[in-house]
Enzyme design. Structure first.
Site, short mmCIF file in Angstrom:
data_model
loop_
_atom_site.label_atom_id
_atom_site.label_comp_id
_atom_site.label_asym_id
_atom_site.label_seq_id
_atom_site.Cartn_x
_atom_site.Cartn_y
_atom_site.Cartn_z
CE LYS A 53 -8.37 -3.50 -4.57
NZ LYS A 53 -7.53 -2.31 -4.68
CE LYS A 66 -1.99 -1.43 3.76
NZ LYS A 66 -3.42 -1.27 3.64
#
Length: 820
Positions: free
Chosen positions: A665, A553
């Site tokens: 996800k 991320k």
């Protein structure tokens, strides 16, 4: 019958082969034996685009025939990734394309590798917007995106000596075969100039004079839904200078200045998120936000007038969603269009504006809530600033009517933050000018109402709601993890592709040893593929039989990549100093970019790489521990990383992550979450069950108490937890920076300060404990596989299809326009 089907399929393959060869020869102007990978991708994409355009025209005719209300989604980012594979699958022609390419002696995967990621975004904000467009088309909603056609993306990330280096990401260097230029629908956008006022009353009757002109040239990127029947589009604007130079400058003989003005105009769509650390960057950032909003609003009005004439009907046929505060200038721009361009009186214009616009908030961090100096707005958008003042005057009059003596409240809710350099609060503007304000996870929405803007919630509780984020399973399972998608379809059928709740059917297979083995083998194969990619990109060798623990991320202190690496150091020290033998070998994988001007985040990337360099070269740790940083995180890389993860790290400080979609996800692909009680982690726990997720750390209320009481004491924590003190001493020493003494002293100082707003050390003990529990459970392969399957089976709620249906029903009042 089978012979006829075979004949038809053969004919279709032959047609596709001929179409590709024609594109190569007549569009690209090349001979077959002179092609490179990018050329072949362009040729195949152009063939696919023909079908997309036909379906796009059919979709538009369907919408017109039913006089459909339309949704326009305004976002500074659309992180689309690569489109070829997604388009082939949603059109239902992937096998056809694969067969045709086989006839040409080419593999589809090689062709797909010739496509660059569309660098139209940075992180979760842009990827969410892309998922929403997929769901809108799949569900047959008339929904369209509006954004900027950035020539350069954020940047390509290189790692040199452990440091992040930025390289321009010129993703449009070769053009994009997906984009259809619409020069006939170019927008003329006024900017700068001055305002001539007629009277002092609010709202003022004014004229905007002596403005310059920006040109917005649109290109459409088709977005096809699953099944291929509905094709909407994302409209992206490129900035151009007007065709003529400023004639006064030119006539004065200053040709270079005229050219400079042209270049300055075209800079607006050059790069995603220019640095706003300097005045020039702030001006460019504001111009970007205004440019795409003004183009979008102008185009939406144009489209409305194609079928309608009465502006009172505007909210009945138009819904506009503002994705965060970046498009908040849509509020004064709508008012300017209605009042100045179409002669609508102020009160009616305001009703139309509020009923049309809706706003999604994506952050609880005060520094991320945009504010623009009035001095900058006055110079660039003088008429808009005047409109904002008029909106504020009327709004504060309403506030005073309800709370006449509450000056503190008035100061908090005002659109203008007064001080040495007064600023416009864009979040307040977006709230006042819209009929719906939503958060993106249940906790986030609650904190908006109780912590971020409680005064607004008290004033208009009916405007506030929650719409938990979602992801599209077409991209994040079918395309990213095709083997798992095929296994699921064999087990429960294919209706899950458009109804993700049907994954619950996988629970019926938990006691099927064959299904468990297949699930496990697919994960192992994905880890093997990622291991090869890691070796190719970083030269690090990893063991696919180790636990793949992944945090991928954007780098930010609140996302706490630092906490992750502190745990790695703790584990390393236990192995090399205490002789500890872990239950299972582990590979810690990090990926993500830091904003170029965010020094701390870039230093954390350096720390990750420095720890990796020491750990990976230590023979004592080699069998049990590996640390890897994969550079240049992007959508196509995420599609390789996520299916291979065993553990998903979602460890932000509680109350700081709005939602997150990476957590969804990873869970969809069978990774178990180690996470804080934050964002959508809370709702994932509710869905998958407490026993199938690893939650640790302080809760939001506990963090608030620590901060308000001033009782957070890192020194005391280190005294009571010797293992933590040892980790901090290792960070302070030069153990991980022998060639750059003192490099990480700032990290020690910051984490040991009671003022560390992200409370890293407060959560460290429970973080260590939860990791020990997770690894112990991993050693029971049957237990772990069942937990992984239950994560996949129970995340149906987190489909963006569900999110879009809620938006459409509860905010946009949009109906599906299905093909006959």
């Amino acid at each position: 019958m089978m012979d006829n089907d075979f004949k038809r399929q053969t004919e279709r393959v032959d047609q596709f082969v001929r179409a590709v060869r024609q594109r190569v020869r007549y569009t690209l102007g090349k001979k077959w034996n002179r092609l490179n990978g990018g050329d072949l991708f362009h040729a195949v994409a152009l063939v696919v685009r023909d079908t997309l355009i036909d379906r796009m025209f059919e979709t538009e005719e369907r919408y017109r025939a039913q006089n459909a209300k339309r949704l326009y989604y305004l976002s500074m980012e659309f992180l689309m990734g690569r489109s070829l594979g997604n388009n082939l699958y949603n059109l239902g022609i992937q096998d056809l394309c694969e067969s045709a390419l086989h006839e040409l002696g080419v593999e589809l995967e090689d062709v797909r590798e010739g496509e660059c990621d569309a660098a139209l975004g940075n992180g979760g904000l842009g990827r969410l917007a892309a998922c929403f467009l997929d769901s809108l088309a799949t569900l047959d909603y008339p929904g369209f995106g509006y954004g900027i056609n950035y020539e350069y993306g954020l940047f390509k990330q290189l790692i040199q000596d452990g440091y992040q280096k930025e390289k321009p990401d010129h993703w449009l260097a070769e053009g994009s075969p997906w984009q259809i230029e619409r020069r006939d629908q170019t927008c003329i956008i006024p900017v700068f100039g001055r305002v001539e006022e007629n009277g002092d009353e609010s709202p003022r009757n004014s004229r905007w004079l002596d403005w310059n002109v920006l040109i917005g040239c649109p290109s459409d990127m088709p977005v096809v839904g699953y099944g291929g029947k509905t094709v909407n589009y994302l409209r992206l604007y490129r900035s151009e200078a007007s065709e003529e130079f400023d004639i006064e400058i030119f006539n004065s003989g200053d040709y270079l200045k005229a050219v400079e003005q042209k270049v300055t105009s075209e800079r607006i769509s050059k790069v995603l998120y220019p640095s706003d650390a300097i005045e020039e960057g702030r001006e460019l950032r504001l111009l970007q936000e205004y440019f795409f909003v003004a183009c979008a609003i102008q185009d939406i009005f144009r489209r409305f007038f194609e079928n309608h004439s009465n502006l009172n009907d505007f909210p009945s046929f138009v819904a506009i969603q503002l994705n965060d505060t970046h498009p908040a200038l849509a509020v004064p721009e709508m008012m300017r269009m209605l009042v100045d361009e179409h002669g609508v009186n102020w009160d009616r214009a305001w009703q139309i504006t509020v009923r049309t616009l809706a706003f999604t908030n994506h952050t609880l961090l005060p520094e991320a809530l945009e504010k623009w100096p009035t001095s900058l707005l006055e110079r660039i958008l003088p008429r808009h600033l005047q409109i904002i003042y008029d909106i504020n005057d009327r709004f504060l009059e309403e506030v005073r009517g309800r709370w006449p003596d509450d000056n503190d409240r008035i100061n908090r809710v005002s659109l203008v933050e007064n001080g040495g350099d007064p600023q416009i609060r864009m979040a307040n503007l977006a709230i006042v000018g819209t009929h719906s304000i939503n958060g993106v996870a249940e906790l986030h929405s609650k904190l908006i109402q109780t912590v971020l803007v409680p005064d607004f919630y008290e004033m208009w509780p009916e405007r506030f709601c929650n719409k938990t984020n979602g992801i599209t399973q077409r991209r994040w399972l079918i395309k990213s993890n095709p083997d798992l998608a095929r296994l699921i379809t064999r087990a429960i059928g294919d209706k899950w592709i458009t109804d993700l709740d049907r994954l619950r059917g996988l629970e019926d297979h938990l006691e099927d040893p064959g299904f468990l083995e297949d699930f496990r083998n697919i994960k192992r194969a994905n880890k093997d593929k990622l291991g090869k990619l890691i070796e190719e990109t970083t030269m690090a060798v990893v063991d696919p039989d180790s636990i793949f623990d992944v945090q991928a991320k954007r780098f930010h202190e609140y996302k706490r990549q630092l906490l992750n690496i502190l745990h790695v150091v703790h584990l390393y020290l236990r192995i090399v100093e205490d002789g500890y033998t872990p239950p299972a070998p582990r590979t810690f994988i990090q990926a993500g970019k830091a904003a170029p001007g965010y020094w701390e985040a870039k230093q954390i990337i350096k720390l990750v790489n420095s720890v990796a360099a020491v750990v990976n070269q230590d023979p004592k740790a080699q069998e049990w521990l590996r640390v890897v940083f994969i550079p240049d995180y992007r959508v196509s890389l995420a599609e390789r990383i996520i299916p291979a993860a065993d553990i998903s790290e979602q460890i932000s400080t509680a109350g700081m992550e709005a939602s997150g979609t990476g957590n969804m996800k990873f869970a969809l692909n069978g990774a178990l979450t180690i996470g804080t009680f934050d964002g959508a982690n809370i709702e994932i726990q509710e869905e998958v069950g407490e026993e199938n997720i690893f939650i640790f750390g302080l809760r939001t209320d506990e963090i608030a108490s620590l901060r308000s009481d001033g009782t957070y004491d890192p020194e005391a924590l280190c005294k009571s937890h010797p293992s933590l003190a040892r980790v901090m001493e290792a960070i302070r020493s030069d153990r991980f920076c022998a060639n750059e003494p003192g490099l990480f002293q700032w990290i020690y100082d910051k984490l040991m300060s009671p003022d560390d707003r992200y409370l890293h050390l407060a959560d460290f003990p429970s973080y260590i404990e939860i990791h020990e529990r997770a690894v112990a459970e991993y050693t029971d392969s049957t237990l772990w596989t069942k937990k992984a399957i239950l994560n996949t089976a129970r995340v149906g709620k987190f489909s963006s299809d569900r999110t879009i249906q809620q938006y459409a029903r509860e905010i946009w009042k949009l109906r599906q326009i299905k093909p006959l």
